[in-house]
Write an enzyme that holds these catalytic residues in place. Structure first.
Site, PDB file in Angstrom:
ATOM      1  N   HIS A 150      -2.299  -5.531   1.606  1.00  0.00           N
ATOM      2  CA  HIS A 150      -3.606  -6.165   1.445  1.00  0.00           C
ATOM      3  C   HIS A 150      -3.383  -7.570   0.938  1.00  0.00           C
ATOM      4  O   HIS A 150      -2.462  -7.811   0.152  1.00  0.00           O
ATOM      5  CB  HIS A 150      -4.462  -5.397   0.420  1.00  0.00           C
ATOM      6  CG  HIS A 150      -5.642  -6.185  -0.069  1.00  0.00           C
ATOM      7  ND1 HIS A 150      -6.821  -6.250   0.637  1.00  0.00           N
ATOM      8  CD2 HIS A 150      -5.806  -6.994  -1.158  1.00  0.00           C
ATOM      9  CE1 HIS A 150      -7.675  -7.045  -0.020  1.00  0.00           C
ATOM     10  NE2 HIS A 150      -7.071  -7.506  -1.107  1.00  0.00           N
ATOM     11  N   ASN A 179      -2.029   0.111   6.765  1.00  0.00           N
ATOM     12  CA  ASN A 179      -1.554  -1.158   7.327  1.00  0.00           C
ATOM     13  C   ASN A 179      -0.633  -1.909   6.355  1.00  0.00           C
ATOM     14  O   ASN A 179      -0.430  -3.111   6.463  1.00  0.00           O
ATOM     15  CB  ASN A 179      -2.726  -2.013   7.793  1.00  0.00           C
ATOM     16  CG  ASN A 179      -3.660  -2.427   6.677  1.00  0.00           C
ATOM     17  OD1 ASN A 179      -3.500  -2.009   5.533  1.00  0.00           O
ATOM     18  ND2 ASN A 179      -4.639  -3.255   7.002  1.00  0.00           N
ATOM     19  N   GLU A 222      -9.635 -10.938  -7.622  1.00  0.00           N
ATOM     20  CA  GLU A 222      -8.663  -9.858  -7.415  1.00  0.00           C
ATOM     21  C   GLU A 222      -7.448 -10.005  -8.331  1.00  0.00           C
ATOM     22  O   GLU A 222      -6.917  -9.006  -8.821  1.00  0.00           O
ATOM     23  CB  GLU A 222      -8.253  -9.809  -5.938  1.00  0.00           C
ATOM     24  CG  GLU A 222      -9.386  -9.357  -5.037  1.00  0.00           C
ATOM     25  CD  GLU A 222      -8.974  -9.203  -3.588  1.00  0.00           C
ATOM     26  OE1 GLU A 222      -9.798  -8.671  -2.807  1.00  0.00           O
ATOM     27  OE2 GLU A 222      -7.854  -9.611  -3.214  1.00  0.00           O
ATOM     28  N   TYR A 246     -12.391  -2.163  -4.220  1.00  0.00           N
ATOM     29  CA  TYR A 246     -12.901  -2.334  -2.849  1.00  0.00           C
ATOM     30  C   TYR A 246     -14.424  -2.255  -2.773  1.00  0.00           C
ATOM     31  O   TYR A 246     -14.971  -1.999  -1.694  1.00  0.00           O
ATOM     32  CB  TYR A 246     -12.277  -1.285  -1.929  1.00  0.00           C
ATOM     33  CG  TYR A 246     -10.885  -1.671  -1.420  1.00  0.00           C
ATOM     34  CD1 TYR A 246     -10.706  -2.748  -0.555  1.00  0.00           C
ATOM     35  CD2 TYR A 246      -9.753  -0.944  -1.788  1.00  0.00           C
ATOM     36  CE1 TYR A 246      -9.456  -3.099  -0.078  1.00  0.00           C
ATOM     37  CE2 TYR A 246      -8.488  -1.284  -1.317  1.00  0.00           C
ATOM     38  CZ  TYR A 246      -8.344  -2.369  -0.460  1.00  0.00           C
ATOM     39  OH  TYR A 246      -7.111  -2.719   0.029  1.00  0.00           O
ATOM     40  N   LYS A 272       0.819  -1.223   0.000  1.00  0.00           N
ATOM     41  CA  LYS A 272       0.000   0.000   0.000  1.00  0.00           C
ATOM     42  C   LYS A 272       0.858   1.282   0.000  1.00  0.00           C
ATOM     43  O   LYS A 272       2.077   1.235   0.237  1.00  0.00           O
ATOM     44  CB  LYS A 272      -0.926  -0.029   1.223  1.00  0.00           C
ATOM     45  CG  LYS A 272      -1.933  -1.172   1.172  1.00  0.00           C
ATOM     46  CD  LYS A 272      -2.940  -1.079   2.315  1.00  0.00           C
ATOM     47  CE  LYS A 272      -3.968  -2.186   2.225  1.00  0.00           C
ATOM     48  NZ  LYS A 272      -5.031  -2.034   3.259  1.00  0.00           N
TER      49      LYS A 272
HETATM   50  P1  CMP Z   1      -7.450  -4.580   3.527  1.00  0.00           P
HETATM   51  O1  CMP Z   1      -6.944  -5.943   3.794  1.00  0.00           O
HETATM   52  O2  CMP Z   1      -6.867  -3.841   2.394  1.00  0.00           O
HETATM   53  O3  CMP Z   1      -9.051  -4.650   3.311  1.00  0.00           O
HETATM   54  C1  CMP Z   1      -9.886  -3.527   3.547  1.00  0.00           C
HETATM   55  C2  CMP Z   1      -9.175  -2.418   4.232  1.00  0.00           C
HETATM   56  O4  CMP Z   1      -9.971  -1.429   4.846  1.00  0.00           O
HETATM   57  C3  CMP Z   1      -8.340  -2.968   5.355  1.00  0.00           C
HETATM   58  O5  CMP Z   1      -7.248  -3.696   4.833  1.00  0.00           O
HETATM   59  C4  CMP Z   1      -7.974  -1.697   6.116  1.00  0.00           C
HETATM   60  O6  CMP Z   1      -6.757  -1.124   5.684  1.00  0.00           O
HETATM   61  C5  CMP Z   1      -9.094  -0.733   5.736  1.00  0.00           C
HETATM   62  N1  CMP Z   1      -9.795  -0.208   6.903  1.00  0.00           N
HETATM   63  C6  CMP Z   1      -9.885   1.089   7.220  1.00  0.00           C
HETATM   64  N2  CMP Z   1     -10.600   1.257   8.340  1.00  0.00           N
HETATM   65  C7  CMP Z   1     -10.970   0.030   8.757  1.00  0.00           C
HETATM   66  C8  CMP Z   1     -11.721  -0.452   9.859  1.00  0.00           C
HETATM   67  N3  CMP Z   1     -12.224   0.370  10.772  1.00  0.00           N
HETATM   68  N4  CMP Z   1     -11.902  -1.783   9.955  1.00  0.00           N
HETATM   69  C9  CMP Z   1     -11.391  -2.638   9.016  1.00  0.00           C
HETATM   70  N5  CMP Z   1     -10.664  -2.216   7.951  1.00  0.00           N
HETATM   71  C10 CMP Z   1     -10.459  -0.903   7.824  1.00  0.00           C
END
Ligand code: CMP
Length: 140
Positions: free
Chosen positions: A117, A114, A128, A51, A11
């Site tokens: 993904h 984070n 995906e 998403y 990311k």
């Molecule tokens: P990812 O695995 O990319 O899938 C969806 C993403 O939404 C997740 O990682 C997080 O980075 C993002 N996200 C942002 N806010 C939240 C939240 N409150 N709870 C879960 N995912 C979140």
């Protein structure tokens, strides 16, 4: 266990800090092989489409803004049980809850930034991967 493929995204928080190589070391040392890879700057429309499954969630708008805020590296990881293995290597979605030794514990910043993904199931992985790559671009 079967050999699987899964979609991985490094990311914008990680590309910005120039730690894509460090992150990929976790995958490679964890038994996964990078069989396709490209660096992209997603448009807002592409992030929204990727998403779309989260469209009803409160964080959807911020998530889409964030995912097109800088470059990402999209890649296909291959290996035994790759979907679950990738999720083990990444750690919990929120870095505050991630186990020691995982990517998100080591370099994740918060639940949005984070760092990585990964697909969550075989059907999602197939969708995906096809979102970003043609069969010709995946070289195992
Ligand atoms: P990812 O695995 O990319 O899938 C969806 C993403 O939404 C997740 O990682 C997080 O980075 C993002 N996200 C942002 N806010 C939240 C939240 N409150 N709870 C879960 N995912 C979140």
């Amino acid at each position: 266990m079967a050999v699987e493929r899964t979609l991985s995204i490094i990311k914008p928080d990680a590309t910005e800090r120039n730690i894509t190589g460090r992150i990929n070391t976790f995958f490679e040392e964890g038994g996964l092989r990078i069989v396709a890879q490209k660096r992209l700057h997603l448009t807002r429309a592409q992030a929204e489409k990727f998403y779309a499954v989260h469209a009803e969630r409160a964080f959807y708008g911020e998530l889409c803004d964030y995912m097109c805020s800088g470059p990402v590296v999209v890649q296909v990881l291959e290996g035994e049980d790759a979907i679950v293995r990738n999720r083990e290597i990444m750690g919990a979605t929120n870095p505050a809850n991630a186990d020691e030794g995982t990517i998100r514990k080591a370099v994740g910043q918060d639940v949005q930034a984070n760092s990585v993904h990964g697909s969550d199931a075989p059907e999602t992985a197939a969708k995906e991967i096809a979102f970003f790559f043609s069969d010709l671009e995946i070289v195992g």
